[in-house]
Design a protein around this motif. Structure first.
Motif, PDB file in Angstrom:
ATOM      1  N   LEU A  36       7.241   7.830  -7.802  1.00 48.53           N
ATOM      2  CA  LEU A  36       7.492   9.255  -7.924  1.00 48.53           C
ATOM      3  C   LEU A  36       7.279   9.626  -9.386  1.00 48.53           C
ATOM      4  O   LEU A  36       8.017   9.167 -10.258  1.00 48.53           O
ATOM      5  CB  LEU A  36       8.926   9.559  -7.492  1.00 48.53           C
ATOM      6  N   SER A  37       6.258  10.433  -9.651  1.00 45.84           N
ATOM      7  CA  SER A  37       5.858  10.709 -11.028  1.00 45.84           C
ATOM      8  C   SER A  37       5.740  12.199 -11.300  1.00 45.84           C
ATOM      9  O   SER A  37       5.467  12.990 -10.392  1.00 45.84           O
ATOM     10  CB  SER A  37       4.501  10.052 -11.331  1.00 45.84           C
ATOM     11  N   VAL A  38       5.924  12.557 -12.565  1.00 40.96           N
ATOM     12  CA  VAL A  38       5.703  13.929 -13.020  1.00 40.96           C
ATOM     13  C   VAL A  38       4.508  13.933 -13.961  1.00 40.96           C
ATOM     14  O   VAL A  38       4.525  13.257 -14.997  1.00 40.96           O
ATOM     15  CB  VAL A  38       6.948  14.494 -13.735  1.00 40.96           C
ATOM     16  N   HIS A  39       3.468  14.685 -13.582  1.00 44.40           N
ATOM     17  CA  HIS A  39       2.276  14.830 -14.415  1.00 44.40           C
ATOM     18  C   HIS A  39       2.034  16.273 -14.852  1.00 44.40           C
ATOM     19  O   HIS A  39       1.217  16.520 -15.738  1.00 44.40           O
ATOM     20  CB  HIS A  39       1.024  14.365 -13.669  1.00 44.40           C
ATOM     21  N   TYR A  40       2.704  17.230 -14.214  1.00 45.72           N
ATOM     22  CA  TYR A  40       2.361  18.633 -14.420  1.00 45.72           C
ATOM     23  C   TYR A  40       3.596  19.471 -14.754  1.00 45.72           C
ATOM     24  O   TYR A  40       4.669  19.281 -14.184  1.00 45.72           O
ATOM     25  CB  TYR A  40       1.710  19.208 -13.154  1.00 45.72           C
ATOM     26  N   LEU A  41       3.405  20.399 -15.685  1.00 43.96           N
ATOM     27  CA  LEU A  41       4.431  21.371 -16.026  1.00 43.96           C
ATOM     28  C   LEU A  41       3.809  22.762 -16.075  1.00 43.96           C
ATOM     29  O   LEU A  41       2.623  22.910 -16.405  1.00 43.96           O
ATOM     30  CB  LEU A  41       5.048  21.065 -17.399  1.00 43.96           C
ATOM     31  N   ILE A  68       0.840  -1.206   0.000  1.00 42.86           N
ATOM     32  CA  ILE A  68       0.000   0.000   0.000  1.00 42.86           C
ATOM     33  C   ILE A  68       0.870   1.249   0.000  1.00 42.86           C
ATOM     34  O   ILE A  68       1.853   1.336   0.742  1.00 42.86           O
ATOM     35  CB  ILE A  68      -0.917   0.003   1.235  1.00 42.86           C
ATOM     36  N   GLY A  69       0.504   2.208  -0.835  1.00 42.46           N
ATOM     37  CA  GLY A  69       1.243   3.460  -0.867  1.00 42.46           C
ATOM     38  C   GLY A  69       0.569   4.478  -1.764  1.00 42.46           C
ATOM     39  O   GLY A  69      -0.648   4.485  -1.913  1.00 42.46           O
ATOM     40  N   PHE A  70       1.381   5.327  -2.376  1.00 41.28           N
ATOM     41  CA  PHE A  70       0.878   6.416  -3.216  1.00 41.28           C
ATOM     42  C   PHE A  70       1.723   6.552  -4.477  1.00 41.28           C
ATOM     43  O   PHE A  70       2.893   6.152  -4.509  1.00 41.28           O
ATOM     44  CB  PHE A  70       0.944   7.748  -2.465  1.00 41.28           C
ATOM     45  N   GLU A  71       1.111   7.124  -5.494  1.00 45.82           N
ATOM     46  CA  GLU A  71       1.867   7.666  -6.610  1.00 45.82           C
ATOM     47  C   GLU A  71       1.987   9.161  -6.325  1.00 45.82           C
ATOM     48  O   GLU A  71       0.998   9.890  -6.353  1.00 45.82           O
ATOM     49  CB  GLU A  71       1.167   7.428  -7.947  1.00 45.82           C
ATOM     50  N   TYR A  72       3.209   9.596  -6.020  1.00 47.62           N
ATOM     51  CA  TYR A  72       3.444  10.992  -5.644  1.00 47.62           C
ATOM     52  C   TYR A  72       3.580  11.843  -6.905  1.00 47.62           C
ATOM     53  O   TYR A  72       4.487  11.636  -7.716  1.00 47.62           O
ATOM     54  CB  TYR A  72       4.701  11.101  -4.778  1.00 47.62           C
ATOM     55  N   ASP A  73       2.663  12.783  -7.076  1.00 50.43           N
ATOM     56  CA  ASP A  73       2.660  13.664  -8.236  1.00 50.43           C
ATOM     57  C   ASP A  73       3.570  14.863  -7.948  1.00 50.43           C
ATOM     58  O   ASP A  73       3.141  15.852  -7.346  1.00 50.43           O
ATOM     59  CB  ASP A  73       1.232  14.138  -8.535  1.00 50.43           C
ATOM     60  N   TYR A  74       4.825  14.755  -8.378  1.00 50.18           N
ATOM     61  CA  TYR A  74       5.837  15.744  -8.023  1.00 50.18           C
ATOM     62  C   TYR A  74       5.508  17.118  -8.588  1.00 50.18           C
ATOM     63  O   TYR A  74       5.243  17.277  -9.788  1.00 50.18           O
ATOM     64  CB  TYR A  74       7.206  15.292  -8.524  1.00 50.18           C
ATOM     65  N   LEU A  75       5.544  18.117  -7.714  1.00 47.89           N
ATOM     66  CA  LEU A  75       5.313  19.511  -8.087  1.00 47.89           C
ATOM     67  C   LEU A  75       6.477  20.346  -7.559  1.00 47.89           C
ATOM     68  O   LEU A  75       6.591  20.561  -6.350  1.00 47.89           O
ATOM     69  CB  LEU A  75       4.004  20.029  -7.477  1.00 47.89           C
ATOM     70  N   PRO A  76       7.361  20.817  -8.444  1.00 48.80           N
ATOM     71  CA  PRO A  76       8.518  21.596  -7.973  1.00 48.80           C
ATOM     72  C   PRO A  76       8.120  22.799  -7.142  1.00 48.80           C
ATOM     73  O   PRO A  76       8.840  23.182  -6.210  1.00 48.80           O
ATOM     74  CB  PRO A  76       9.192  22.034  -9.282  1.00 48.80           C
ATOM     75  N   SER A  77       6.973  23.389  -7.451  1.00 48.82           N
ATOM     76  CA  SER A  77       6.545  24.592  -6.741  1.00 48.82           C
ATOM     77  C   SER A  77       5.986  24.299  -5.356  1.00 48.82           C
ATOM     78  O   SER A  77       5.800  25.212  -4.551  1.00 48.82           O
ATOM     79  CB  SER A  77       5.475  25.322  -7.565  1.00 48.82           C
ATOM     80  N   ASP A  78       5.698  23.027  -5.073  1.00 43.19           N
ATOM     81  CA  ASP A  78       5.095  22.656  -3.793  1.00 43.19           C
ATOM     82  C   ASP A  78       5.868  21.535  -3.112  1.00 43.19           C
ATOM     83  O   ASP A  78       5.289  20.687  -2.435  1.00 43.19           O
ATOM     84  CB  ASP A  78       3.638  22.236  -4.005  1.00 43.19           C
TER      85      ASP A  78
END
Length: 273
Positions: free
Chosen positions: A119-124, A89-99
């Motif tokens: 550890l994933s990147v979904h947002y730019l 059990i865990g999470f997919e962490y949506d990495y946000l450089p600003s946060d």
């Protein structure tokens, strides 16, 4: 051992709504020995206010108010199936450089309850605010490709953010598996993405960091079934480079519903195993 390392649940607002127990039953039926539940982390409200287009906000991720219930319910599910399949059990962490600070606090609070994660990147950052790179092809073109000036520049910005996520010190509970490393290619046929020399060199930079940190890669088969993609994340040429660096890859269906369970596993077997 047959493992699915990347799956979602009914807590995901852009999923099918299928109950996680139905998905686990399907995994058992398909002969999986281990099943990782990796729901998207919430994102801070400040980021939601900066996301474009406005309609995308509703499909982001679970609310902060649901996190405790998610953890409790997944622990119950793990106990219910403990004699039939191993569940992590865990999470997919949506990495946000600003946060980054917000996520460090989230990891500090909830990381101790997790035994898996991505550890994933979904947002730019793009036109008018932040854009989800895999929301809609038209929005990625308008909000990101146009912002960076070309498809190649958009891809390079994505890989630079993946590198930043690897380098960012997020504490002892930071995930060490990189989710869908080449997600910027989801709309590759729509955006005319190409693996230029610059792109391949940037992919190699990412892989060298993965190796340096002793991280592993999500071999995500979801792209095989996306309209404008048709390849895994990462594709075969990246897998070949990863193999020369002795980087481990773990199969991930990235399932958001029962129908997704086990998809593309035969591709993983033929390409990776």
């Amino acid at each position: 051992m047959k493992i699915d390392g990347h799956t979602h649940t009914q807590y995901c607002p852009h999923g099918s709504g299928d109950d996680v127990q139905l998905m686990i039953e399907k995994a058992i039926e398909l002969g999986f020995d281990e099943y990782h539940i990796t729901e998207h982390t919430p994102v801070p409200s400040s980021f939601q206010n900066a996301l474009k287009p406005d309609e995308a906000v509703a499909s982001l991720s679970m609310s902060e108010n649901d996190v405790d219930d998610y953890i409790k319910q997944m622990y119950k599910v793990r106990d219910r199936y403990k004699d039939r399949i191993r569940i992590k059990i865990g999470f997919e962490y949506d990495y946000l450089p600003s946060d980054s600070k917000w996520f460090k606090q989230f990891l500090k609070e909830y990381g101790k309850y997790c035994d898996t994660g991505l550890l994933s990147v979904h947002y730019l950052e793009g036109i008018g605010g932040w854009h989800c790179i895999d929301y809609k092809a038209e929005d990625t073109l308008y909000g990101l490709v146009n912002y960076y000036g070309s498809t190649e520049a958009f891809q390079l910005a994505y890989y630079d953010t993946v590198k930043q996520s690897i380098l960012d010190d997020m504490g002892p509970f930071k995930p060490t598996r990189i989710g869908h490393m080449t997600l910027c290619n989801k709309f590759m046929q729509f955006l005319n993405c190409e693996d230029t020399e610059k792109i391949i060199n940037k992919q190699i930079e990412v892989l060298k960091l993965v190796k340096e940190k002793n991280y592993i890669l999500d071999y995500n088969t979801a792209g095989l079934f996306k309209e404008y993609c048709g390849e895994t994340y990462p594709p075969k040429h990246v897998v070949e480079i990863a193999n020369t660096l002795n980087i481990q890859l773990m199969y991930g269906s990235d399932s958001h519903g029962v129908k997704d369970i086990g998809r593309g596993y035969e591709d993983y077997v033929s390409t990776v195993k």
